[in-house]
Design an enzyme around this catalytic site. Structure first.
Site, PDB file in Angstrom:
ATOM      1  N   GLY A  55       0.823  -1.193   0.000  1.00  0.00           N
ATOM      2  CA  GLY A  55       0.000   0.000   0.000  1.00  0.00           C
ATOM      3  C   GLY A  55       0.864   1.254   0.000  1.00  0.00           C
ATOM      4  O   GLY A  55       2.080   1.202   0.228  1.00  0.00           O
ATOM      5  N   CYS A  56       0.229   2.403  -0.234  1.00  0.00           N
ATOM      6  CA  CYS A  56       0.979   3.655  -0.334  1.00  0.00           C
ATOM      7  C   CYS A  56       1.533   4.101   1.020  1.00  0.00           C
ATOM      8  O   CYS A  56       2.717   4.446   1.127  1.00  0.00           O
ATOM      9  CB  CYS A  56       0.110   4.745  -0.963  1.00  0.00           C
ATOM     10  SG  CYS A  56      -1.544   4.895  -0.251  1.00  0.00           S
ATOM     11  N   TYR A  57       0.695   4.084   2.057  1.00  0.00           N
ATOM     12  CA  TYR A  57       1.198   4.468   3.376  1.00  0.00           C
ATOM     13  C   TYR A  57       2.327   3.539   3.836  1.00  0.00           C
ATOM     14  O   TYR A  57       3.387   4.008   4.272  1.00  0.00           O
ATOM     15  CB  TYR A  57       0.066   4.449   4.405  1.00  0.00           C
ATOM     16  CG  TYR A  57      -0.876   5.624   4.351  1.00  0.00           C
ATOM     17  CD1 TYR A  57      -0.410   6.934   4.444  1.00  0.00           C
ATOM     18  CD2 TYR A  57      -2.240   5.433   4.223  1.00  0.00           C
ATOM     19  CE1 TYR A  57      -1.279   8.013   4.406  1.00  0.00           C
ATOM     20  CE2 TYR A  57      -3.126   6.512   4.190  1.00  0.00           C
ATOM     21  CZ  TYR A  57      -2.642   7.800   4.276  1.00  0.00           C
ATOM     22  OH  TYR A  57      -3.507   8.865   4.241  1.00  0.00           O
TER      23      TYR A  57
END
Length: 347
Positions: A154-156
């Site tokens: 994921g991005c986070y």
């Protein structure tokens, strides 16, 4: 692989922001032959209608294909589908021996019960969890090389893992004293019609959300614990900010007893990422800005040490649609098929 050989690729769920970014990058990738694109919302539309800014567009139209219908359309599949839906495609594709890059969260977590807790649904294919490889190119390149099921981060988690991996690997910080504040562009919420993401609600405003249990929290702690080789628990507070794309994470961590000075820490980071062309460790007078990384696969990291509080402050900037999603998946593709990491990613 010779320069003339191309790999047939399909993008499943290509109508969202991440799917569009995947298409944009894969179209210009010298080793990719885009053979199929699927979308229920865009069924029947030609690719040129969606990517109007892209000069060279293959003669392809969006189709609404079932998992069984698409299996023979390509060698490699990028799945840009919602959580839970992705598994419906992974099962038959994996059984058919295809290589899969899954951009959903379905195979990022090793534990099915944790998935159920944070995604509020029973995991649809728990038998495949042990066969999935977490697709962080800077952390797990060797595993990616030999895997046919790559769970793209994921991005986070990407922004946090890249910021913290060297510090945890070198035992510079306490594993129970880590606070993360992350700011994300609105595209991170996906392309969906919802009042809370409309212009009038988002513009000129910033807000935290999903506190204290964001869906990416277990993914962050899982991967940080593997790096540290002990349990890591963090306080994670995500924020939505009024920009289209980009992500900035600021990590504050208590130093360990063996904590060196700031210059040495920066050198440790440079050494850790010396073979990582997309990670840039900024100089002492620089701080990361999202404007310098959007529409790229880059991650910019800055390190500061607060002597007054004995805290290490690590800041990272990425493009949530790029390094946090689509371009990182293509980087995994490059590693998996023996290409250079930069192939098709000189954006």
């Amino acid at each position: 692989m010779t320069s003339k050989e191309k790999i047939s690729v399909a993008v499943v769920g290509a109508s969202g922001y991440t799917g569009e970014e995947l298409l944009r990058v894969l179209i210009d990738h010298p080793q990719v032959s885009l053979s199929a694109i699927t979308s229920r919302q865009l069924e029947g539309k030609h690719l040129s209608e969606v990517l109007s800014r892209t000069q060279r567009v293959p003669d392809l139209s969006f189709k609404n294909l079932s998992p069984k219908q698409i299996t023979d359309r390509a060698e490699v599949f990028f799945l840009a589908l919602p959580h839970g839906v992705s598994s419906e495609f992974v099962l038959p594709l994996h059984a058919a021996g295809k290589t899969i890059f899954d951009l959903s969260a379905d195979f990022r977590l090793a534990d099915a019960e944790t998935y159920q807790e944070f995604y509020n649904k029973t995991h649809p294919a728990p038998e495949l969890l042990a066969q999935a490889t977490y697709g962080s190119p800077e952390i797990n390149p060797d595993q990616i090389e030999s895997s046919n099921l790559i769970a793209c981060p994921g991005c986070y988690p990407t922004s946090v893992l890249l910021a913290l991996a060297p510090a945890l690997k070198n035992k510079l910080i306490k594993t129970n004293d880590i606070t993360i504040n992350s700011l994300s562009g609105v595209s991170g919420a996906g392309k969906k019609a919802a009042t809370e993401f409309s212009f009038c609600e988002i513009n000129e405003s910033m807000k935290p959300y999903s506190v204290p249990k964001h869906r990416h929290l277990p993914e962050i702690e899982q991967e940080l614990s593997l790096i540290a080789k002990e349990r890591v628990q963090v306080t994670f507070v995500p924020h939505l900010v009024p920009v289209h794309r980009g992500m900035l994470s600021t990590v504050v961590a208590g130093s360990s007893q063996n904590f060196p000075d700031e210059i040495k820490v920066r050198k440790l980071y440079q050494e850790f990422y010396k073979a990582s062309p997309f990670v840039k460790i900024l100089t002492s007078d620089q701080l990361p800005e999202t404007k310098n990384v959007v529409q790229t696969n880059s991650c910019h990291i800055a390190i500061k040490y607060n002597t007054r509080t004995d805290k290490l402050i690590i800041m990272s900037a990425i493009d949530n649609l790029g390094k946090g999603a689509a371009t990182q998946a293509v980087q995994c593709f490059n590693i998996r098929f023996g290409l250079t990491s930069q192939e098709g990613l000189a954006l």
